[in-house]
Write a protein that holds these residues in place. Structure first.
Motif, PDB file in Angstrom:
ATOM      1  N   SER A   1      71.633  24.780  16.541  1.00  0.00           N
ATOM      2  CA  SER A   1      72.771  25.485  15.548  1.00  0.00           C
ATOM      3  C   SER A   1      72.367  26.954  15.547  1.00  0.00           C
ATOM      4  O   SER A   1      73.162  27.828  16.008  1.00  0.00           O
ATOM      5  CB  SER A   1      73.150  25.101  14.658  1.00  0.00           C
ATOM      6  N   ALA A   2      71.304  26.744  15.196  1.00  0.00           N
ATOM      7  CA  ALA A   2      71.045  29.344  14.840  1.00  0.00           C
ATOM      8  C   ALA A   2      70.467  29.602  15.921  1.00  0.00           C
ATOM      9  O   ALA A   2      71.005  30.916  16.646  1.00  0.00           O
ATOM     10  CB  ALA A   2      70.372  28.710  13.457  1.00  0.00           C
ATOM     11  N   ILE A   3      69.268  29.217  17.122  1.00  0.00           N
ATOM     12  CA  ILE A   3      69.306  29.837  18.151  1.00  0.00           C
ATOM     13  C   ILE A   3      70.502  29.354  19.437  1.00  0.00           C
ATOM     14  O   ILE A   3      70.173  30.416  20.155  1.00  0.00           O
ATOM     15  CB  ILE A   3      67.986  29.116  18.714  1.00  0.00           C
ATOM     16  N   GLY A   4      70.252  28.164  19.384  1.00  0.00           N
ATOM     17  CA  GLY A   4      71.308  27.376  20.816  1.00  0.00           C
ATOM     18  C   GLY A   4      72.610  27.829  20.537  1.00  0.00           C
ATOM     19  O   GLY A   4      73.054  28.163  21.659  1.00  0.00           O
ATOM     20  N   ALA A   5      73.284  28.495  19.372  1.00  0.00           N
ATOM     21  CA  ALA A   5      74.683  29.281  20.102  1.00  0.00           C
ATOM     22  C   ALA A   5      74.473  30.545  20.351  1.00  0.00           C
ATOM     23  O   ALA A   5      75.391  31.048  20.780  1.00  0.00           O
ATOM     24  CB  ALA A   5      75.352  29.475  18.147  1.00  0.00           C
ATOM     25  N   ARG A   6      73.155  31.331  20.342  1.00  0.00           N
ATOM     26  CA  ARG A   6      72.976  32.894  21.248  1.00  0.00           C
ATOM     27  C   ARG A   6      72.546  32.356  22.330  1.00  0.00           C
ATOM     28  O   ARG A   6      71.987  33.481  22.708  1.00  0.00           O
ATOM     29  CB  ARG A   6      71.916  33.336  20.219  1.00  0.00           C
ATOM     30  N   MET A   7      72.146  31.286  23.048  1.00  0.00           N
ATOM     31  CA  MET A   7      71.423  30.771  23.833  1.00  0.00           C
ATOM     32  C   MET A   7      72.795  30.272  25.335  1.00  0.00           C
ATOM     33  O   MET A   7      73.954  29.605  24.841  1.00  0.00           O
ATOM     34  CB  MET A   7      70.399  30.196  24.049  1.00  0.00           C
ATOM     35  N   GLY A   8      72.391  31.263  26.185  1.00  0.00           N
ATOM     36  CA  GLY A   8      73.183  30.154  27.017  1.00  0.00           C
ATOM     37  C   GLY A   8      73.032  28.704  27.747  1.00  0.00           C
ATOM     38  O   GLY A   8      72.425  27.779  27.610  1.00  0.00           O
ATOM     39  N   ASP A   9      73.826  28.221  28.578  1.00  0.00           N
ATOM     40  CA  ASP A   9      73.553  26.817  29.104  1.00  0.00           C
ATOM     41  C   ASP A   9      72.742  26.683  29.769  1.00  0.00           C
ATOM     42  O   ASP A   9      71.592  28.164  30.440  1.00  0.00           O
ATOM     43  CB  ASP A   9      74.611  26.451  30.518  1.00  0.00           C
ATOM     44  N   ILE A  10      71.588  25.557  30.306  1.00  0.00           N
ATOM     45  CA  ILE A  10      70.410  25.470  30.367  1.00  0.00           C
ATOM     46  C   ILE A  10      70.673  24.051  31.814  1.00  0.00           C
ATOM     47  O   ILE A  10      71.124  23.540  31.185  1.00  0.00           O
ATOM     48  CB  ILE A  10      69.315  24.662  29.594  1.00  0.00           C
ATOM     49  N   GLY A  11      71.001  24.689  32.738  1.00  0.00           N
ATOM     50  CA  GLY A  11      71.777  23.580  33.536  1.00  0.00           C
ATOM     51  C   GLY A  11      72.894  23.476  33.649  1.00  0.00           C
ATOM     52  O   GLY A  11      73.579  21.877  33.577  1.00  0.00           O
ATOM     53  N   ASP A  12      74.178  24.032  33.459  1.00  0.00           N
ATOM     54  CA  ASP A  12      75.545  23.532  32.884  1.00  0.00           C
ATOM     55  C   ASP A  12      75.577  22.531  31.881  1.00  0.00           C
ATOM     56  O   ASP A  12      76.471  21.912  32.092  1.00  0.00           O
ATOM     57  CB  ASP A  12      75.867  22.960  34.144  1.00  0.00           C
ATOM     58  N   VAL A  13      74.167  22.643  30.736  1.00  0.00           N
ATOM     59  CA  VAL A  13      73.886  21.858  29.691  1.00  0.00           C
ATOM     60  C   VAL A  13      74.054  22.355  28.823  1.00  0.00           C
ATOM     61  O   VAL A  13      73.269  24.089  28.499  1.00  0.00           O
ATOM     62  CB  VAL A  13      72.945  20.840  29.921  1.00  0.00           C
ATOM     63  N   PRO A  14      75.013  23.075  27.146  1.00  0.00           N
ATOM     64  CA  PRO A  14      75.018  24.110  26.358  1.00  0.00           C
ATOM     65  C   PRO A  14      73.530  23.439  25.787  1.00  0.00           C
ATOM     66  O   PRO A  14      72.830  22.274  25.589  1.00  0.00           O
ATOM     67  CB  PRO A  14      75.714  22.977  25.668  1.00  0.00           C
ATOM     68  N   TYR A  15      73.124  24.583  25.300  1.00  0.00           N
ATOM     69  CA  TYR A  15      71.376  24.234  25.010  1.00  0.00           C
ATOM     70  C   TYR A  15      71.421  23.315  23.522  1.00  0.00           C
ATOM     71  O   TYR A  15      69.935  22.664  23.794  1.00  0.00           O
ATOM     72  CB  TYR A  15      70.772  25.756  24.050  1.00  0.00           C
ATOM     73  N   GLY A  16      72.299  22.964  22.018  1.00  0.00           N
ATOM     74  CA  GLY A  16      72.457  22.356  21.669  1.00  0.00           C
ATOM     75  C   GLY A  16      72.029  21.704  22.361  1.00  0.00           C
ATOM     76  O   GLY A  16      71.650  19.861  21.900  1.00  0.00           O
ATOM     77  N   ALA A  17      72.361  20.326  23.552  1.00  0.00           N
ATOM     78  CA  ALA A  17      72.883  19.303  23.797  1.00  0.00           C
ATOM     79  C   ALA A  17      71.025  19.088  24.486  1.00  0.00           C
ATOM     80  O   ALA A  17      70.895  18.046  24.154  1.00  0.00           O
ATOM     81  CB  ALA A  17      74.145  19.038  24.822  1.00  0.00           C
ATOM     82  N   PHE A  18      70.874  20.367  25.089  1.00  0.00           N
ATOM     83  CA  PHE A  18      70.000  20.252  26.205  1.00  0.00           C
ATOM     84  C   PHE A  18      68.695  19.630  25.994  1.00  0.00           C
ATOM     85  O   PHE A  18      67.919  19.012  25.923  1.00  0.00           O
ATOM     86  CB  PHE A  18      69.495  21.607  27.136  1.00  0.00           C
ATOM     87  N   ILE A  19      68.562  20.434  24.032  1.00  0.00           N
ATOM     88  CA  ILE A  19      67.088  19.549  23.288  1.00  0.00           C
ATOM     89  C   ILE A  19      66.957  18.602  22.461  1.00  0.00           C
ATOM     90  O   ILE A  19      66.630  18.203  22.447  1.00  0.00           O
ATOM     91  CB  ILE A  19      67.429  20.733  22.173  1.00  0.00           C
ATOM     92  N   ILE A  20      68.035  17.379  22.651  1.00  0.00           N
ATOM     93  CA  ILE A  20      68.621  15.998  22.096  1.00  0.00           C
ATOM     94  C   ILE A  20      67.334  15.320  22.721  1.00  0.00           C
ATOM     95  O   ILE A  20      66.682  14.950  22.015  1.00  0.00           O
ATOM     96  CB  ILE A  20      69.732  16.004  22.437  1.00  0.00           C
ATOM     97  N   PRO A  21      67.139  14.725  23.878  1.00  0.00           N
ATOM     98  CA  PRO A  21      65.827  13.925  24.663  1.00  0.00           C
ATOM     99  C   PRO A  21      64.884  14.755  24.053  1.00  0.00           C
ATOM    100  O   PRO A  21      64.442  13.640  24.075  1.00  0.00           O
ATOM    101  CB  PRO A  21      66.472  13.811  26.122  1.00  0.00           C
ATOM    102  N   GLY A  22      64.975  16.044  24.302  1.00  0.00           N
ATOM    103  CA  GLY A  22      63.038  16.042  23.786  1.00  0.00           C
ATOM    104  C   GLY A  22      63.063  15.942  22.620  1.00  0.00           C
ATOM    105  O   GLY A  22      61.989  15.555  21.763  1.00  0.00           O
TER     106      GLY A  22
END
Length: 253
Positions: free
Chosen positions: A41-62
């Motif tokens: 939420s805090a950092i992800g809202a200020r970052m762009g997508d990674i591989g067309d995936v929003p950053y907040g969602a991108f870190i879920i598997p990790g």
């Protein structure tokens, strides 16, 4: 196969989860929620997508994989270490059950706990990030395969350790750093070329990459390579456990 013996060990270990619910479930879920708040939420809202995936969602598997690895190792290692510590492991070894049945009981319970935890974290993450799973079958397959593999690894650590300090050395000093450096919060494609090459020697990269592919169809390495690496580590753990029981390493005086 002595299903009664396997069931007895399995039920005993699962009952321990109920007695330590705060440590087994609530603590890792709360910790993961804090990661979602800070990074999603805090950092992800200020970052762009990674591989067309929003950053907040991108870190879920990790983040799921981080909890999965640590708890699989912890549950399995503690499960076999305590009988060694108290001396009751000799009762298990003298019982009319094979080492395969012993491993099935302890590792099966540890893997079940990890899968339950992983599913709870996935459900909880919906409160913070909207996501969808592109390949549900492969997601569940990687979830179960990783839980079983690292429960076997934790079982080995529990047999190897002869004190509580050694029980924590591998998870805290080796597995945790490898997980953070394995693409939990970033894609290794974002690294300089030299560090991308070095990252490929980190086995956790393949676990997280394969799990992320199941969610979004994007990965740092080919899904086939991720699957082969995971199966290779699983095979190595099985061979090691077979050797331990045949030689009695750290199990018999």
């Amino acid at each position: 196969m002595n299903l009664y013996g396997v069931s007895a060990i399995y039920k005993f270990e699962m009952a321990r989860m109920q007695r330590t619910l705060m440590q087994s479930i609530l603590s890792p879920v709360i910790s993961t929620c804090l990661y979602f708040v800070v990074f999603g939420s805090a950092i992800g809202a200020r970052m762009g997508d990674i591989g067309d995936v929003p950053y907040g969602a991108f870190i879920i598997p990790g983040l799921v994989m981080l909890s999965l690895l640590m708890n699989s190792i912890s549950n399995a290692s503690f499960g076999i270490y305590m009988p060694k510590f108290s001396g009751t492991v000799y009762e298990v070894l003298s019982a009319p059950i094979s080492y395969i049945e012993v491993v099935l009981g302890y590792v099966g319970a540890a893997a079940t706990k990890s899968v339950i935890l992983g599913l709870i974290i996935l459900a909880t993450s919906k409160f913070f990030v909207d996501y969808s799973i592109l390949h549900p079958f492969w997601m569940v397959s990687f979830l179960v395969l990783t839980s079983v593999t690292f429960s076997l690894f934790g079982f080995i650590i529990g047999i190897w350790a002869d004190n509580f300090e050694k029980l924590q050395v591998v998870p805290m000093m080796i597995v945790t750093p490898l997980t953070f450096l394995g693409g939990t919060f970033y894609s290794i494609d974002m690294l300089p070329e030299i560090w991308q090459t070095i990252s490929l020697f980190n086995p956790v990269v393949y676990l997280i990459s394969g799990f992320r592919w199941a969610f979004f169809g994007v990965s740092d390495v080919h899904i086939g390579v991720s699957l082969l690496m995971t199966l290779g580590f699983l095979t190595a753990c099985l061979v090691t456990i077979s050797w331990i029981f045949k030689t009695g390493y750290r199990l018999r005086p």
